[in-house]
Design an enzyme around this catalytic site. Structure first.
Site, PDB file in Angstrom:
ATOM      1  N   HIS A 154      36.618  41.479  38.360  1.00  0.00           N
ATOM      2  CA  HIS A 154      37.915  42.065  38.050  1.00  0.00           C
ATOM      3  C   HIS A 154      38.969  41.417  38.920  1.00  0.00           C
ATOM      4  CE1 HIS A 154      40.958  45.042  37.127  1.00  0.00           C
ATOM      5  NE2 HIS A 154      40.193  45.384  36.112  1.00  0.00           N
ATOM      6  N   HIS A 206      39.434  40.561  28.467  1.00  0.00           N
ATOM      7  CA  HIS A 206      40.122  41.846  28.690  1.00  0.00           C
ATOM      8  C   HIS A 206      39.385  42.911  27.872  1.00  0.00           C
ATOM      9  CE1 HIS A 206      43.218  44.693  29.430  1.00  0.00           C
ATOM     10  NE2 HIS A 206      44.217  44.176  28.747  1.00  0.00           N
ATOM     11  N   ASP A 236      33.753  47.834  31.372  1.00  0.00           N
ATOM     12  CA  ASP A 236      33.196  47.368  30.103  1.00  0.00           C
ATOM     13  C   ASP A 236      31.687  47.138  30.144  1.00  0.00           C
ATOM     14  OD1 ASP A 236      35.536  47.211  28.490  1.00  0.00           O
ATOM     15  OD2 ASP A 236      36.207  45.611  29.798  1.00  0.00           O
TER      16      ASP A 236
HETATM   17  N1  CMC Z   1      30.615  35.932  36.003  1.00  0.00           N
HETATM   18  C1  CMC Z   1      30.422  34.905  36.846  1.00  0.00           C
HETATM   19  N2  CMC Z   1      31.336  34.481  37.731  1.00  0.00           N
HETATM   20  C2  CMC Z   1      32.508  35.124  37.741  1.00  0.00           C
HETATM   21  C3  CMC Z   1      32.778  36.202  36.882  1.00  0.00           C
HETATM   22  C4  CMC Z   1      31.768  36.604  35.977  1.00  0.00           C
HETATM   23  N3  CMC Z   1      31.957  37.618  35.135  1.00  0.00           N
HETATM   24  N4  CMC Z   1      34.032  36.653  37.106  1.00  0.00           N
HETATM   25  C5  CMC Z   1      34.531  35.876  38.075  1.00  0.00           C
HETATM   26  N5  CMC Z   1      33.618  34.955  38.470  1.00  0.00           N
HETATM   27  C6  CMC Z   1      33.743  33.958  39.547  1.00  0.00           C
HETATM   28  C7  CMC Z   1      34.743  32.880  39.164  1.00  0.00           C
HETATM   29  O1  CMC Z   1      34.103  31.810  38.503  1.00  0.00           O
HETATM   30  C8  CMC Z   1      35.285  32.491  40.514  1.00  0.00           C
HETATM   31  O2  CMC Z   1      34.318  31.684  41.155  1.00  0.00           O
HETATM   32  P1  CMC Z   1      34.795  30.425  42.072  1.00  0.00           P
HETATM   33  O3  CMC Z   1      35.673  31.015  43.129  1.00  0.00           O
HETATM   34  O4  CMC Z   1      33.541  29.825  42.569  1.00  0.00           O
HETATM   35  O5  CMC Z   1      35.545  29.523  41.136  1.00  0.00           O
HETATM   36  C9  CMC Z   1      35.310  33.811  41.292  1.00  0.00           C
HETATM   37  O6  CMC Z   1      34.295  34.625  40.685  1.00  0.00           O
HETATM   38  C10 CMC Z   1      36.649  34.508  41.259  1.00  0.00           C
HETATM   39  O7  CMC Z   1      36.936  34.844  39.912  1.00  0.00           O
HETATM   40  P2  CMC Z   1      38.298  34.542  39.173  1.00  0.00           P
HETATM   41  O8  CMC Z   1      38.013  33.765  37.924  1.00  0.00           O
HETATM   42  O9  CMC Z   1      39.305  33.988  40.105  1.00  0.00           O
HETATM   43  O10 CMC Z   1      38.718  35.989  38.765  1.00  0.00           O
HETATM   44  P3  CMC Z   1      39.967  36.403  37.889  1.00  0.00           P
HETATM   45  O11 CMC Z   1      40.648  37.491  38.625  1.00  0.00           O
HETATM   46  O12 CMC Z   1      40.800  35.241  37.517  1.00  0.00           O
HETATM   47  O13 CMC Z   1      39.315  36.955  36.538  1.00  0.00           O
HETATM   48  C11 CMC Z   1      38.115  38.388  35.084  1.00  0.00           C
HETATM   49  C12 CMC Z   1      38.976  38.289  36.356  1.00  0.00           C
HETATM   50  C13 CMC Z   1      37.910  39.865  34.751  1.00  0.00           C
HETATM   51  C14 CMC Z   1      38.864  37.727  33.907  1.00  0.00           C
HETATM   52  C15 CMC Z   1      36.763  37.699  35.353  1.00  0.00           C
HETATM   53  O14 CMC Z   1      36.084  38.362  36.393  1.00  0.00           O
HETATM   54  C16 CMC Z   1      35.881  37.648  34.112  1.00  0.00           C
HETATM   55  O15 CMC Z   1      36.009  36.720  33.318  1.00  0.00           O
HETATM   56  N6  CMC Z   1      34.982  38.670  33.899  1.00  0.00           N
HETATM   57  C17 CMC Z   1      34.193  38.751  32.694  1.00  0.00           C
HETATM   58  C18 CMC Z   1      35.027  39.365  31.570  1.00  0.00           C
HETATM   59  C19 CMC Z   1      35.222  40.862  31.760  1.00  0.00           C
HETATM   60  O16 CMC Z   1      34.289  41.596  32.042  1.00  0.00           O
HETATM   61  N7  CMC Z   1      36.462  41.330  31.529  1.00  0.00           N
HETATM   62  C20 CMC Z   1      36.780  42.766  31.595  1.00  0.00           C
HETATM   63  C21 CMC Z   1      37.633  43.098  32.766  1.00  0.00           C
HETATM   64  S1  CMC Z   1      37.714  44.866  33.096  1.00  0.00           S
HETATM   65  C22 CMC Z   1      38.473  45.584  31.743  1.00  0.00           C
HETATM   66  C23 CMC Z   1      39.905  45.225  31.647  1.00  0.00           C
HETATM   67  O17 CMC Z   1      40.709  45.770  32.389  1.00  0.00           O
HETATM   68  O18 CMC Z   1      40.213  44.415  30.773  1.00  0.00           O
END
Ligand code: CMC
Length: 489
Positions: A335, A296, A391
């Site tokens: 996201h 986050h 970010d």
């Molecule tokens: N790098 C590589 N793969 C990713 C990433 C990433 N940053 N984010 C998501 N994925 C993949 C994930 O592994 C999944 O793949 P599969 O379907 O093959 O298992 C697919 O994309 C869908 O992702 P998800 O995990 O279901 O997405 P989520 O909605 O649960 O998580 C998130 C959202 C923001 C936590 C995640 O994208 C992430 O960890 N990003 C990196 C951390 C980040 O930049 N966070 C800041 C968010 S924006 C500021 C805020 O509002 O906090």
């Protein structure tokens, strides 16, 4: 069992439970259905079977990670993740970033409309007047170790702040302190809002200065919100010190962009905490703790650590491959809601150019651009609709402005206090009052067991072996201290 007649409006679902043949009609309102409707469905129990497991209970709605669960009706922030749209109270984020200020936008988010010029004057003056903290707070900040993470300090500081305001504590003043919606209750609420926004920069600046070994600075008068924040961090006794106006404005734009983002993890934490009717200082401290995590608000810090570890554009392809093998995380991408680009990331990118004109380009920028380019054309990221979020670029600005790496989440948390308060106020005043947030679980543990005295116990199959043991000898204690936080011997 026969199918029920659909309601005349047809705004309903008919759900048939194939286990029992029972069907129910569920009303659709605002494109959503109440999860409690499903409690009416339960599997038939075998004769003599007791409701010890989930089977015999009313049907639960399972949603790990809240992927499709709405917990509030809200009028604050609108996001269309497919179209990359973000609006505060109906106003597009791009227009606000161009024409408004963080404090004006704060008023909009909290009270629902843009202020008139006299309302804005009162609002700004109240917030800025409430920026000073009690002199005793200095001791509180000095009690932290020199290398404490500033988010640990800030989180504690919000809870600490609440201890000064017994008049804002429903445990002391009565449970309906904030929910009555009458003029007295609204006035008490306003005062806490002024204090929390006004003092957020002061607490953050104190967390910064204590680690620099600097004395604290009283918040100045006559400066903007971000001007005052920069002054409190950077003033070292110079006469007529003024923060750089371009950096002051850039920080203001970043603050406005970070002010709210509907029900993300930290806003949800604030509301979950506030649903017990605890005081707003405790709820904001809880939000701060939630924001701190690297998925986050800690992502801006994680992005820079990631870029440093990549080192140079030449190493980007190997890093991308490691991400695809799930050995590494690409911070600043992806996201939960945006499935196209995050609209804030374009404004941040533009703001970065303004800042770099003053500070010079950050040496990590080239690696960041190479990473961005590589990810945007890679099938893995395209297929999963992963694009840079706010970010990805903001950390580069904070680094160029000279902020320590671990201070970046603080620069996210301070403006987000506004959004947390907007949601808190909306919740306290919602029609029908506040309902405590108490989700259900799906119990998959053991059924009833009989206690066996320790001398008769045999370790069960699959149970944990011996718990990990920490040696408590003098030697191990000295070694632990010497290697504390990775320090070299
Ligand atoms: N790098 C590589 N793969 C990713 C990433 C990433 N940053 N984010 C998501 N994925 C993949 C994930 O592994 C999944 O793949 P599969 O379907 O093959 O298992 C697919 O994309 C869908 O992702 P998800 O995990 O279901 O997405 P989520 O909605 O649960 O998580 C998130 C959202 C923001 C936590 C995640 O994208 C992430 O960890 N990003 C990196 C951390 C980040 O930049 N966070 C800041 C968010 S924006 C500021 C805020 O509002 O906090």
């Amino acid at each position: 069992m026969g199918r029920p007649t659909p309601s005349s409006s047809q705004n309903s679902l008919t759900v048939l439970d194939n286990r029992t043949g029972k069907s129910i009609e569920v009303v659709i309102e605002d494109n959503s259905i109440p999860a409690t409707s499903f409690k009416a469905l339960s599997a038939a129990l075998e004769k003599g079977e007791r409701e010890e497991n989930e089977t015999g209970k009313g049907l639960r709605v399972s949603d790990k990670g809240f992927l499709n669960t709405a917990v509030m009706r809200s009028e604050i922030t609108y996001i269309d993740g497919e179209a990359g749209v973000l609006r505060y109270r109906g106003y597009p984020i791009e227009e606000l970033a161009l024409h408004s200020s963080h404090l004006e936008t704060a008023y909009l988010l909290i009270y629902g409309s843009l202020p008139s010029s006299s309302q804005l004057k009162v609002w700004e003056s109240e917030v800025m007047h409430h920026s000073v903290v009690h002199a005793d707070a200095e001791q509180f900040f000095r009690s932290f170790r020199y290398d404490a993470h500033p988010m640990a300090i800030l989180t504690s500081a919000f809870a600490y702040l609440g201890s000064y305001y017994s008049e804002a504590n429903p445990s002391l003043q009565g449970q309906t302190l904030f929910t009555k919606g009458n003029p007295e209750s609204l006035a008490v609420m306003d005062r806490q809002i002024y204090r929390l926004i006004g003092k957020a920069t002061t607490l953050a600046a104190m967390a910064y200065r204590v680690r620099q070994g600097r004395s604290f600075v009283t918040p100045p008068t006559g400066l903007s919100y971000t001007g005052s924040f920069l002054y409190q961090m950077d003033h070292l006794g110079e006469e007529n010190y003024k923060p750089n106006p371009i950096l002051e404005k850039a920080l203001d734009v970043l603050f406005l962009l970070h002010a709210d983002h509907e029900l993300n993890a930290s806003a949800t934490t604030v509301l979950q905490t506030a649903s017990s009717l605890v005081d707003p200082y405790s709820a904001i401290a809880a939000g701060c703790a939630s924001l701190y995590g690297p998925l986050h608000g800690g992502a801006n810090e994680a992005v820079i650590r990631m870029l440093i570890s990549i080192g140079s554009p030449a190493n980007v392809p190997a890093f991308i491959e490691a991400v695809k093998k799930r050995e590494k995380v690409l911070s600043g991408f992806g996201h939960r809601v945006y499935k196209t680009s995050d609209p804030r990331s374009f404004i941040v990118r533009k703001t970065a150019d303004e800042v770099f004109k003053v500070t010079g380009k950050d040496e990590l920028l080239e690696t960041a651009m190479a990473l961005h380019e590589a990810a945007m054309k890679d099938e893995y990221f395209i297929k999963r609709k992963l694009a840079p979020n706010v970010d990805f670029w903001s950390g580069l600005i904070y680094r160029a402005m000279g902020f320590p790496l671990d201070f970046f989440p603080v620069l996210f948390a301070v403006p987000r206090v506004v959004g947390w308060l907007a949601h808190w106020r909306q919740m306290m005043l919602q029609p029908g009052g506040v309902k405590i947030w108490r989700p259900r679980q799906i119990y998959v543990g053991a059924s009833k067991r009989e206690y066996v005295p320790v001398e008769r116990r045999i370790p069960e199959e699959g149970s944990r072996k011996t718990p990990s043991q920490i040696s408590h000898s003098g030697i191990s204690k000295r070694t632990m201290l010497a290697t504390f936080k990775g320090a070299k011997l």
